[in-house]
Design an enzyme around this catalytic site. Structure first.
Site, mmCIF file in Angstrom:
data_model
loop_
_atom_site.group_PDB
_atom_site.id
_atom_site.type_symbol
_atom_site.label_atom_id
_atom_site.label_comp_id
_atom_site.label_asym_id
_atom_site.label_seq_id
_atom_site.Cartn_x
_atom_site.Cartn_y
_atom_site.Cartn_z
ATOM 1 N N GLY A 1 0.823 -1.201 0.000
ATOM 2 C CA GLY A 1 0.000 0.000 0.000
ATOM 3 C C GLY A 1 0.859 1.253 0.000
ATOM 4 N N GLU B 1 3.224 13.399 -6.217
ATOM 5 C CA GLU B 1 2.696 13.017 -7.528
ATOM 6 C C GLU B 1 3.239 11.668 -7.977
ATOM 7 O OE1 GLU B 1 2.528 14.523 -12.178
ATOM 8 O OE2 GLU B 1 2.851 16.007 -10.593
ATOM 9 N N GLU C 1 9.621 20.367 -0.869
ATOM 10 C CA GLU C 1 9.513 18.922 -0.681
ATOM 11 C C GLU C 1 10.407 18.175 -1.663
ATOM 12 O OE1 GLU C 1 7.460 14.898 -1.228
ATOM 13 O OE2 GLU C 1 7.801 16.485 -2.692
#
Length: 292
Positions: free
Chosen positions: A71, A92, A125
């Site tokens: 996951g 993304e 980030e």
């Protein structure tokens, strides 16, 4: 933005800013719309202004395989755009890999931020995780400067880098598209590319560097020879050829200032030339000299 607000925003360390963004916020904290939630993957869209443009397909496939087994370990950070619809701030690559893995829902952290803050967080980030190639990083800085009025000093404080690092990144945008493509795909490093910025025809030099696998120091020698041949095809009387120490000093000063620096020895003396492109750069040179 006011000085107080600017200092509060810019004063936060890079790690603190990312940690703050990636952690659920306690109930009652008005900085966030919500804590973690799971949403249908089709309700999440990429941010077209995201500075990251290149995604390695093999890396995405590997990540998709991991996601099928375990996951998504780290939620995607998003912001609301309309009812039950979201736009990605950070993550993304995880979103793309989740689609390849066939997930129908993904975990998200929702942050209600404006365009400027979303772009800033996306750049921070990605820079922290080294996910941007040098060209994407430079384009992100250019976007913040052009659209939101940031100075190079502001950006340096936000991302935890020096002003000269920002200036050197922005210099890469002066290169022709063909060289920028080589920088984007990894054929050239940022160090190689910076050496070519001041040359009159960097494309053949870039091709030679990539084909021969030359070092940054070799690229700097090639660039200096090219500039010298262009500006001074016939050696002046008393001129001394540049040795490796002089070239290394030019590189050190160029990296420190974020500007092209040339040193020329003539007899017992010589010249130190600093090329600037704007009044802001000239003011920064004057500030550094006065500080000394």
């Amino acid at each position: 933005m006011s000085d107080d607000i600017s200092k509060r925003r810019l004063g936060r360390g890079l790690a603190a800013l990312i940690g703050e963004m990636d952690q659920p916020v306690p109930v009652g904290d008005n900085r966030a719309v919500s804590a973690d939630r799971t949403v249908p993957i089709e309700f999440v869209a990429r941010n077209p202004r995201n500075p990251r443009r290149y995604f390695d397909e093999s890396v995405l496939q590997e990540l998709a395989g991991s996601i099928r087994q375990h996951g998504i370990v780290q939620p995607v950070v998003v912001r609301p755009t309309e009812r039950d619809r979201y736009e990605i701030i950070a993550g993304e690559r995880r979103w793309r890999a989740a689609q390849l893995a066939g997930l129908v829902e993904i975990p998200v952290i929702v942050r209600d931020v404006d365009d400027r803050t979303a772009l800033e967080l996306a750049i921070v980030e990605n820079v922290q995780r080294a996910d941007l190639n040098p060209l994407e990083e430079a384009l992100g800085y250019e976007q913040l400067i052009a659209e939101h009025g940031y100075t190079q000093n502001d950006l340096g404080e936000i991302i935890g880098k020096s002003r000269s690092h920002v200036a050197n990144s922005l210099r890469l945008l002066k290169l022709p598209d063909q060289v920028r493509d080589m920088l984007a795909d990894g054929s050239l490093s940022a160090g190689h590319a910076r050496a070519l910025v001041s040359t009159s025809d960097p494309i053949p030099l870039a091709k030679t560097i990539a084909a021969k696998g030359l070092s940054v120091r070799d690229a700097e020698r090639m660039a200096q020879n090219s500039i010298k041949a262009q500006n001074d095809p016939k050696p002046a009387a008393g001129a001394v050829s540049k040795d490796s120490d002089t070239i290394a000093l030019e590189r050190s000063l160029s990296d420190r200032l974020g500007l092209n620096v040339a040193i020329t020895h003539k007899g017992g003396g010589g010249q130190l030339r600093i090329n600037y492109q704007s009044l802001e750069q000239l003011e920064e040179i004057c500030r550094l000299l006065e500080a000394r």
